[in-house]
Design a protein around this motif. Structure first.
Motif, PDB file in Angstrom:
ATOM      1  N   LEU A 160       5.996  -4.663   7.402  1.00  0.00           N
ATOM      2  CA  LEU A 160       7.290  -4.126   7.806  1.00  0.00           C
ATOM      3  C   LEU A 160       7.967  -3.514   6.590  1.00  0.00           C
ATOM      4  N   LEU A 161       8.225  -2.205   6.646  1.00  0.00           N
ATOM      5  CA  LEU A 161       8.875  -1.493   5.549  1.00  0.00           C
ATOM      6  C   LEU A 161      10.355  -1.340   5.859  1.00  0.00           C
ATOM      7  N   VAL A 162      11.216  -1.835   4.974  1.00  0.00           N
ATOM      8  CA  VAL A 162      12.659  -1.721   5.164  1.00  0.00           C
ATOM      9  C   VAL A 162      13.298  -1.234   3.872  1.00  0.00           C
ATOM     10  N   GLY A 163      14.498  -0.688   4.008  1.00  0.00           N
ATOM     11  CA  GLY A 163      15.218  -0.169   2.856  1.00  0.00           C
ATOM     12  C   GLY A 163      16.085   1.006   3.263  1.00  0.00           C
ATOM     13  N   PRO A 164      16.892   1.533   2.346  1.00  0.00           N
ATOM     14  CA  PRO A 164      17.777   2.652   2.669  1.00  0.00           C
ATOM     15  C   PRO A 164      16.995   3.935   2.929  1.00  0.00           C
ATOM     16  N   THR A 165      17.698   4.963   3.340  1.00  0.00           N
ATOM     17  CA  THR A 165      17.056   6.254   3.564  1.00  0.00           C
ATOM     18  C   THR A 165      16.599   6.853   2.237  1.00  0.00           C
ATOM     19  N   ASP A 166      15.587   7.689   2.322  1.00  0.00           N
ATOM     20  CA  ASP A 166      15.110   8.484   1.181  1.00  0.00           C
ATOM     21  C   ASP A 166      14.608   7.646   0.015  1.00  0.00           C
ATOM     22  N   VAL A 167      13.924   6.539   0.330  1.00  0.00           N
ATOM     23  CA  VAL A 167      13.268   5.768  -0.733  1.00  0.00           C
ATOM     24  C   VAL A 167      11.749   5.855  -0.621  1.00  0.00           C
ATOM     25  N   GLY A 168      11.251   6.604   0.385  1.00  0.00           N
ATOM     26  CA  GLY A 168       9.808   6.804   0.499  1.00  0.00           C
ATOM     27  C   GLY A 168       9.098   5.915   1.493  1.00  0.00           C
ATOM     28  N   LYS A 169       9.817   5.303   2.437  1.00  0.00           N
ATOM     29  CA  LYS A 169       9.166   4.403   3.410  1.00  0.00           C
ATOM     30  C   LYS A 169       8.113   5.138   4.241  1.00  0.00           C
ATOM     31  N   SER A 170       8.483   6.308   4.763  1.00  0.00           N
ATOM     32  CA  SER A 170       7.544   7.046   5.619  1.00  0.00           C
ATOM     33  C   SER A 170       6.341   7.551   4.830  1.00  0.00           C
ATOM     34  N   VAL A 223      10.579  -4.610   0.920  1.00  0.00           N
ATOM     35  CA  VAL A 223      11.902  -4.015   0.786  1.00  0.00           C
ATOM     36  C   VAL A 223      11.858  -3.001  -0.346  1.00  0.00           C
ATOM     37  N   LEU A 224      12.120  -1.751  -0.011  1.00  0.00           N
ATOM     38  CA  LEU A 224      12.101  -0.690  -1.012  1.00  0.00           C
ATOM     39  C   LEU A 224      13.529  -0.337  -1.431  1.00  0.00           C
ATOM     40  N   GLY A 225      13.803  -0.474  -2.712  1.00  0.00           N
ATOM     41  CA  GLY A 225      15.047   0.017  -3.286  1.00  0.00           C
ATOM     42  C   GLY A 225      16.315  -0.591  -2.747  1.00  0.00           C
ATOM     43  N   ALA A 226      16.295  -1.866  -2.369  1.00  0.00           N
ATOM     44  CA  ALA A 226      17.503  -2.514  -1.834  1.00  0.00           C
ATOM     45  C   ALA A 226      17.496  -3.983  -2.234  1.00  0.00           C
ATOM     46  N   GLU A 227      17.948  -4.274  -3.447  1.00  0.00           N
ATOM     47  CA  GLU A 227      17.908  -5.640  -3.956  1.00  0.00           C
ATOM     48  C   GLU A 227      18.791  -6.568  -3.135  1.00  0.00           C
ATOM     49  N   GLY A 228      19.951  -6.062  -2.653  1.00  0.00           N
ATOM     50  CA  GLY A 228      20.834  -6.886  -1.847  1.00  0.00           C
ATOM     51  C   GLY A 228      20.175  -7.315  -0.546  1.00  0.00           C
ATOM     52  N   LEU A 229      19.470  -6.393   0.105  1.00  0.00           N
ATOM     53  CA  LEU A 229      18.768  -6.725   1.337  1.00  0.00           C
ATOM     54  C   LEU A 229      17.633  -7.704   1.056  1.00  0.00           C
ATOM     55  N   ARG A 261       8.766  -9.071  -0.257  1.00  0.00           N
ATOM     56  CA  ARG A 261       8.620  -8.534  -1.607  1.00  0.00           C
ATOM     57  C   ARG A 261       9.602  -7.393  -1.820  1.00  0.00           C
ATOM     58  N   LEU A 262      10.019  -7.217  -3.062  1.00  0.00           N
ATOM     59  CA  LEU A 262      10.913  -6.124  -3.445  1.00  0.00           C
ATOM     60  C   LEU A 262      10.133  -5.112  -4.266  1.00  0.00           C
ATOM     61  N   ALA A 263      10.306  -3.842  -3.962  1.00  0.00           N
ATOM     62  CA  ALA A 263       9.644  -2.764  -4.705  1.00  0.00           C
ATOM     63  C   ALA A 263      10.651  -1.649  -4.960  1.00  0.00           C
TER      64      ALA A 263
END
Length: 240
Positions: free
Chosen positions: A3-13, A116-122, A135-137
């Protein structure tokens, strides 16, 4: 499932595409109703030999799960259940950072891992759960921030592509219609067959411009704006 989560425009897709290519044969659960394959909907794809084949779609009817969290969780779960057990799969999500919603989503899907990409709070909001591997990346190198205008153009292109093979079709319509509005056409299991743009209506029946060819069990209005100009048919937009 990853499951990829994080804000927009961090490269999830982009990351999801790379993982699919590496797997060779896998499933993609597209859970981004704003910038995904079909605006306002979730889609389950099978990836094989470099191409994506849509298997089922679920109507959210909005460009964001905000305010529709329960429907979004149920829709994701219904599609995920169609993935054969043990098959590699990636779930690509939208940019909503609401911790409560993301936790519900993870609880429903029970992925092997949440990245979790680019969202330390999440990440901090999820990592306390010992039954979830989180995991955080950092954002993917080269990820580019899109402007609101670019996002609107992308959605317009996808909707226009969806209607490329559209034709007029008469379908039952409950209540008073709204000419030019986009409706979701659902099959007997509640999955989305496609969108229909209402051209005209009378006496419980509507004339829709739609690419959907399967048997329609229900027609429901959406919050999506039509990609077309206002209807020009005689009587369109007038109450019967």
């Amino acid at each position: 499932m990853l499951l990829l989560v994080g804000p927009t425009d961090v490269g999830k897709s982009t990351l999801a595409q790379r993982l699919l290519e590496k797997a060779g044969e896998a499933y993609l659960l597209d859970l981004d109703p704003g910038q995904g394959s079909l605006p306002g909907a979730f889609t389950l794809f099978r990836y094989r030999e470099g191409s994506l084949t849509p298997l089922r779609r679920y109507l959210l009817g909005s460009l964001s799960p905000a305010g529709l969290e329960a429907r979004a969780v149920v829709g994701a779960l219904r599609l995920a259940r169609l993935i054969p057990p043990g098959s590699p799969a990636v779930a690509d999500t939208d940019g909503l950072l609401h911790p409560g919603f993301r936790l519900l989503q993870a609880e429903a899907l029970m992925p092997a891992e949440v990245l979790v990409l680019g969202a330390e709070g999440l990440y901090r909001a999820l990592v306390w759960r010992k039954d979830l591997r989180v995991r955080l990346a950092p954002p993917l190198p080269g990820a580019r921030k899109k402007t609101p205008a670019e996002r609107r153009r992308n959605r317009l292109k996808r909707l226009l592509a969806h209607f490329q093979e559209a034709r007029p079709r008469a379908l039952p319509l409950e209540g008073q219609g709204e000419a030019g509005r986009l409706y979701g056409l659902l099959d007997g299991e509640g999955f989305l067959l496609g969108y229909g743009r209402l051209l005209a209506w009378e006496a419980g029946e509507g004339l829709f411009l739609t690419p959907a060819s399967g048997e329609v069990a229900k027609v429901v209005p959406t919050r999506l704006l039509s990609p077309f100009a206002p209807a020009a048919l005689p009587g369109a937009g007038e109450a019967p």
